[in-house]
Design an enzyme around this catalytic site. Sequence first.
Site, mmCIF file in Angstrom:
data_model
loop_
_atom_site.group_PDB
_atom_site.id
_atom_site.type_symbol
_atom_site.label_atom_id
_atom_site.label_comp_id
_atom_site.label_asym_id
_atom_site.label_seq_id
_atom_site.Cartn_x
_atom_site.Cartn_y
_atom_site.Cartn_z
ATOM 1 N N ASP A 210 80.018 42.540 74.869
ATOM 2 C CA ASP A 210 79.781 42.227 73.464
ATOM 3 C C ASP A 210 80.331 40.862 73.066
ATOM 4 O O ASP A 210 79.994 40.344 72.004
ATOM 5 C CB ASP A 210 80.380 43.333 72.582
ATOM 6 C CG ASP A 210 79.763 43.356 71.197
ATOM 7 O OD1 ASP A 210 78.536 43.207 71.084
ATOM 8 O OD2 ASP A 210 80.510 43.522 70.216
ATOM 9 N N SER A 234 76.201 42.442 66.012
ATOM 10 C CA SER A 234 75.434 43.252 66.954
ATOM 11 C C SER A 234 74.731 44.377 66.205
ATOM 12 O O SER A 234 75.324 45.029 65.333
ATOM 13 C CB SER A 234 76.354 43.851 68.017
ATOM 14 O OG SER A 234 77.075 42.845 68.694
ATOM 15 N N GLN A 284 70.833 43.258 74.226
ATOM 16 C CA GLN A 284 71.422 43.475 72.907
ATOM 17 C C GLN A 284 70.638 42.691 71.867
ATOM 18 O O GLN A 284 70.348 41.515 72.056
ATOM 19 C CB GLN A 284 72.887 43.042 72.856
ATOM 20 C CG GLN A 284 73.580 43.368 71.542
ATOM 21 C CD GLN A 284 75.038 42.951 71.527
ATOM 22 O OE1 GLN A 284 75.379 41.914 70.967
ATOM 23 N NE2 GLN A 284 75.912 43.758 72.143
#
Length: 292
Positions: A210, A234, A284
């Site tokens: 992330d 995100s 993502q």
Amino acid sequence: MSEQPTPHSAIDSVLGVLEIEQDPASPDVFAGRSLPQPNGRVFGGQVLAQSLLAAGRTVEDGRLPHSLHGYFLRAGDVREPITFAVERLRDGRSFSARRTHALQGGAPILSMITSFQEDQPGIDYADEMPADVPEPEHVTSALDLLSGIDHPVAKFWTQEAAFDVRHVGGSIYLGAAPSHQGQQMVWFRSRGPLPDDQLLHRALLAYACDQVMLEPILRRSGQSWVTPGLSIASLDHAMWWHRDVRVDDWLLYVQSSPSAQGGRGLGAARVFTRQGVLVASVAQEGMVRLPA
């Protein structure tokens, strides 16, 4: 300097928050806490890793996660505890599926489904790592790049960073890249040795992802982390583990961004060991907004 762990051992701090506690009265419910963050919001990689570990605690030994699909639904507050509620969707002869809700104040901040599988034989092939990638020892560490900057965020990331991150060809921490391409390669590894626990290593890989997954969007659009007015978050995260992995050995992210529109962008990555073995694939989507 970049090879040395911080005095309080940042990786140990991460391991501490990943030690979720099982509710004695409800074996599929767990409690966790958060690491501090400059913006006061729960780090997405942290709640991904914690949710994965909670799901893994309900699966029989010998079954490891091979994929997860999760949605970040709300911003979490680092000051508040997180409850992880696991739903046992299926236990088959080879696969197990779990849904995990990470909750604060009774509302989900993350909803995730994870699939686990026993180790089994089968077809075996993989893409190769790009050729002529410089060794991590020849790439500048973010720890060195940011260590001399007198700014609270820079100080936080150099003092609290659990991973040594090294961008091949330069980072976009302090300004946009010279060429606006959606590809980048990043070496990373934990800043200290880790236990020999494959579920933990897979969770830590999700944690580390992330940090960099949305950077190719910024790079391709000519932006950087210091773009004035940048708003980025995100939205969802998908991950596939192909083979065993150790995040205390150097790993290479080979990243791209195929598309951005509507205030959203997609980042993709393949993760290789230093020896060139493909261990994971990641995707993502994120919200990326700039001032009008």
